[in-house]
Write an enzyme that holds these catalytic residues in place. Structure first.
Site, PDB file in Angstrom:
ATOM      1  N   ARG A 135     -28.909 -18.254  -9.605  1.00  0.00           N
ATOM      2  CA  ARG A 135     -27.387 -19.039  -9.688  1.00  0.00           C
ATOM      3  C   ARG A 135     -27.091 -20.395  -9.831  1.00  0.00           C
ATOM      4  O   ARG A 135     -27.531 -21.844  -9.831  1.00  0.00           O
ATOM      5  CB  ARG A 135     -26.516 -18.849  -7.882  1.00  0.00           C
ATOM      6  CG  ARG A 135     -25.344 -18.644  -8.855  1.00  0.00           C
ATOM      7  CD  ARG A 135     -24.446 -19.900  -7.913  1.00  0.00           C
ATOM      8  NE  ARG A 135     -23.213 -19.960  -7.669  1.00  0.00           N
ATOM      9  CZ  ARG A 135     -22.164 -21.268  -7.255  1.00  0.00           C
ATOM     10  NH1 ARG A 135     -22.894 -22.346  -7.332  1.00  0.00           N
ATOM     11  NH2 ARG A 135     -21.195 -20.968  -7.530  1.00  0.00           N
ATOM     12  N   VAL A 136     -26.221 -19.969 -11.465  1.00  0.00           N
ATOM     13  CA  VAL A 136     -26.253 -21.716 -11.874  1.00  0.00           C
ATOM     14  C   VAL A 136     -24.501 -21.603 -11.348  1.00  0.00           C
ATOM     15  O   VAL A 136     -23.921 -20.357 -12.025  1.00  0.00           O
ATOM     16  CB  VAL A 136     -26.429 -21.824 -13.188  1.00  0.00           C
ATOM     17  CG1 VAL A 136     -25.227 -22.930 -13.939  1.00  0.00           C
ATOM     18  CG2 VAL A 136     -27.477 -21.847 -13.448  1.00  0.00           C
ATOM     19  N   GLY A 137     -24.029 -22.526 -11.252  1.00  0.00           N
ATOM     20  CA  GLY A 137     -21.879 -23.014 -10.799  1.00  0.00           C
ATOM     21  C   GLY A 137     -22.010 -23.817 -12.109  1.00  0.00           C
ATOM     22  O   GLY A 137     -22.887 -23.910 -12.552  1.00  0.00           O
ATOM     23  N   ASP A 138     -20.193 -23.883 -11.726  1.00  0.00           N
ATOM     24  CA  ASP A 138     -20.035 -24.583 -13.248  1.00  0.00           C
ATOM     25  C   ASP A 138     -19.967 -26.167 -12.771  1.00  0.00           C
ATOM     26  O   ASP A 138     -19.679 -26.523 -14.026  1.00  0.00           O
ATOM     27  CB  ASP A 138     -18.230 -24.533 -12.416  1.00  0.00           C
ATOM     28  CG  ASP A 138     -18.096 -25.463 -10.853  1.00  0.00           C
ATOM     29  OD1 ASP A 138     -18.643 -24.766 -10.217  1.00  0.00           O
ATOM     30  OD2 ASP A 138     -17.196 -26.840 -10.706  1.00  0.00           O
ATOM     31  N   THR A 157     -20.222 -30.711  -3.299  1.00  0.00           N
ATOM     32  CA  THR A 157     -20.644 -31.281  -4.485  1.00  0.00           C
ATOM     33  C   THR A 157     -20.147 -32.727  -4.879  1.00  0.00           C
ATOM     34  O   THR A 157     -19.018 -33.090  -3.731  1.00  0.00           O
ATOM     35  CB  THR A 157     -19.898 -30.496  -5.373  1.00  0.00           C
ATOM     36  OG1 THR A 157     -20.417 -29.593  -6.121  1.00  0.00           O
ATOM     37  CG2 THR A 157     -20.098 -31.171  -7.179  1.00  0.00           C
ATOM     38  N   THR A 188     -15.066 -29.841  -8.284  1.00  0.00           N
ATOM     39  CA  THR A 188     -15.800 -29.666  -6.948  1.00  0.00           C
ATOM     40  C   THR A 188     -15.678 -27.942  -6.320  1.00  0.00           C
ATOM     41  O   THR A 188     -14.139 -28.039  -6.232  1.00  0.00           O
ATOM     42  CB  THR A 188     -15.857 -30.543  -5.791  1.00  0.00           C
ATOM     43  OG1 THR A 188     -16.569 -29.261  -4.701  1.00  0.00           O
ATOM     44  CG2 THR A 188     -14.356 -31.198  -5.588  1.00  0.00           C
ATOM     45  N   GLY A 189     -15.801 -27.497  -6.048  1.00  0.00           N
ATOM     46  CA  GLY A 189     -15.065 -25.899  -5.432  1.00  0.00           C
ATOM     47  C   GLY A 189     -16.084 -24.390  -4.971  1.00  0.00           C
ATOM     48  O   GLY A 189     -17.458 -25.287  -5.716  1.00  0.00           O
TER      49      GLY A 189
HETATM   50  N1  ASP Z   1     -18.828 -26.408  -7.774  1.00  0.00           N
HETATM   51  C1  ASP Z   1     -19.951 -26.338  -6.726  1.00  0.00           C
HETATM   52  C2  ASP Z   1     -20.714 -25.045  -7.466  1.00  0.00           C
HETATM   53  O1  ASP Z   1     -19.786 -23.669  -7.327  1.00  0.00           O
HETATM   54  C3  ASP Z   1     -19.800 -26.149  -5.868  1.00  0.00           C
HETATM   55  C4  ASP Z   1     -18.998 -26.986  -4.900  1.00  0.00           C
HETATM   56  O2  ASP Z   1     -18.269 -27.649  -5.487  1.00  0.00           O
HETATM   57  O3  ASP Z   1     -19.244 -27.761  -3.271  1.00  0.00           O
HETATM   58  O4  ASP Z   1     -21.584 -25.214  -7.623  1.00  0.00           O
END
Ligand code: ASP
Length: 342
Positions: A231-234, A203, A254-255
Site C-alpha cells: 500500500r502507498v499513501g499520500d 508521519t 499528515t493523516g
Molecule cells: N499520511 C500517511 C499515510 O497515509 C499517514 C500519516 O500521516 O500518519 O500513509
C-alpha cells in the site's frame, strides 16, 4: 498657522517615538515548521514522560533545521536535516519506529519538493534505506525521475551512497505490540478483517522558507499501521502529501492518506492561493476543515508562504507540531488550541 506651528512638536513627538519601536509586522528572514503526525492525541491519555519525549524530539528537529537557515543554508538542506532527525527518533512514525504492514515489515514512503525549481522527488515502499527523506531528495536532485518505488528505489539509494540497514532496524517492540493487538481480534473471529489503524498518524514533515526567499517541503512516513503490504499513501505523492511553489507556499500533510490523495490536499492549498488569491491561513483551513472533513478524512498539514506566514490546521484531537521564525517567534504544540492550529 501660528497655532499649527505651536502644536507641531506635539505631533512629531509621538511619531518619532513610534519609529523607534521594532517593526512588528516585518516579514521574517527565515521560517521552519515541522509536524510529527496528527490523530487521536489527547492530553488525558498521554503520560508526562511521553509528552516530554515528543516535545524534545520536535525541539531537536526544529533546532537542527533552524541552524541551517540561520547560517544562510537552503530551505532544502533545512528540511532534510530536520526530517532525518525525526526519522531516527522512534517516537515518530518514520524511519526507525515506523508503523508496520500486515506482514510485520516496515515499508517507508517519502517525498521532497523545491519551491524554487518546482523539481520534486519521492520514494515509495522502501525497506532498507535508513533515511528515506534523503533518498527522495536524491531522486529530485540526481535523477531524471520524480518517483522510484520498491526494490529499485532501495537500490538507487544504495548506489547513491546512502546508509542501508536491515528492515528489522525500523521495527520496534512498541510497534510490534501495537500491530499484534489490532490483528488479534481478526484471528479470534475468522472472517473479520481488521482495518489499517488510523487512530494516530505519526508521519513527519517539514516546510521551510530560507533567507534567499525560497521554499521547500518534505514528508516521510511508515504509512498506516496494519496497512496491506504494497500500500502507498499520500506522503510520497507530490501534490497530495507534499507540495512547494515559491509563488505560493510549501505544504506537508499528515493523516489518512487515501483521503489526502483523493483531495490532492497539498496542491489544493497552493492552487486556492494561486487562483483565488486567498491567504495561506484561509486556503489551508478551508482544505482541512471543509474539503477533507466533508469526505470524512482526518488529519492536518503544516505550511509556510513566501512572506513567512504559517498555517497548521488539523481536524483531529491533536497534531505534533512546532515552528520557529527568525524574529524569535517559536512554539512546540501537541494538543488542540482554541484557534485549532490556525
Ligand atoms: N499520511 C500517511 C499515510 O497515509 C499517514 C500519516 O500521516 O500518519 O500513509
Amino acid at each position: 498657522m501660528v497655532k499649527f506651528i505651536q502644536f507641531l512638536p506635539l505631533m512629531i513627538l509621538p511619531l518619532s517615538f513610534l519609529s523607534c519601536l521594532p517593526a512588528q509586522n516585518a516579514d521574517p528572514d527565515y521560517v521552519l515548521v515541522i509536524h510529527g503526525g496528527a490523530g487521536v492525541i489527547r492530553q488525558s491519555e498521554m503520560s508526562p514522560e511521553n509528552e516530554q519525549l515528543y516535545k524534545s524530539g520536535l525541539q531537536e528537529a526544529l533546532d537542527a533545521g533552524a541552524a541551517v537557515l540561520a547560517a544562510g543554508g537552503t530551505a532544502e538542506d533545512a528540511v532534510e536535516a530536520s526530517i532525518r532527525l525525526m526519522e531516527d527518533n522512534p517516537m515518530f512514525n518514520a524511519g526507525r519506529g515506523a508503523v508496520l504492514t500486515n506482514l510485520e515489515t516496515a515499508e517507508l514512503d517519502a517525498s521532497f519538493m523545491s519551491g524554487k525549481t518546482r523539481n520534486a522527488g519521492a520514494v515509495a515502499g522502501v525497506k532498507t534505506v535508513r533515511h528515506p527523506i534523503s533518498a527522495a531528495r536524491l531522486v529530485m536532485d540526481s535523477s531524471v525521475h520524480v518517483m522510484l518505488a520498491g526494490e529499485g528505489a532501495d537500490i538507487f539509494a544504495s548506489e547513491k551512497g546512502l546508509e542501508i540497514v536491515d528492515n528489522s532496524y525500523f521495527v520496534t517492540e512498541k510497534r510490534l505490540l501495537q500491530l499484534r493487538s489490532i490483528i488479534a481480534p481478526e484471528k479470534n473471529e475468522p472472517g473479520k478483517k481488521s482495518e489499517p489503524l488510523i487512530k494516530k498518524h505519526g508521519t513527519v514533515g517539514c516546510v521551510a522558507l530560507d533567507k534567499a526567499g525560497n521554499l521547500a517541503a518534505g514528508t516521510s512516513t511508515g504509512g498506516m499501521m496494519n496497512k496491506r503490504y504494497g500500500r502507498v499513501g499520500d506522503s510520497p505523492i507530490i501534490g497530495a502529501g507534499t507540495y512547494a511553489n515559491n509563488a505560493t507556499c510549501a505544504v506537508s500533510c499528515t493523516g489518512h492518506g487515501e483521503f489526502f490523495i483523493r483531495n490532492v490536499i497539498a496542491y489544493d492549498v497552493s492552487a486556492i492561493m494561486e487562483y483565488s488569491g486567498k491567504t495561506l491561513a484561509d486556503a489551508a483551513a478551508f482544505v482541512i476543515h471543509d474539503k477533507l472533513a466533508a469526505l470524512g478524512g482526518t488529519g492536518g498539514l503544516i505550511a509556510v508562504d513566501r512572506n513567512g506566514n504559517i498555517a497548521m490546521p488539523f481536524n483531529t484531537d491533536g497534531m505534533f507540531r512546532a515552528y520557529i521564525k527568525s524574529n524569535g517567534e517559536t512554539a512546540v504544540e501537541i494538543y488542540k488550541t482554541p484557534n485549532n492550529g490556525k
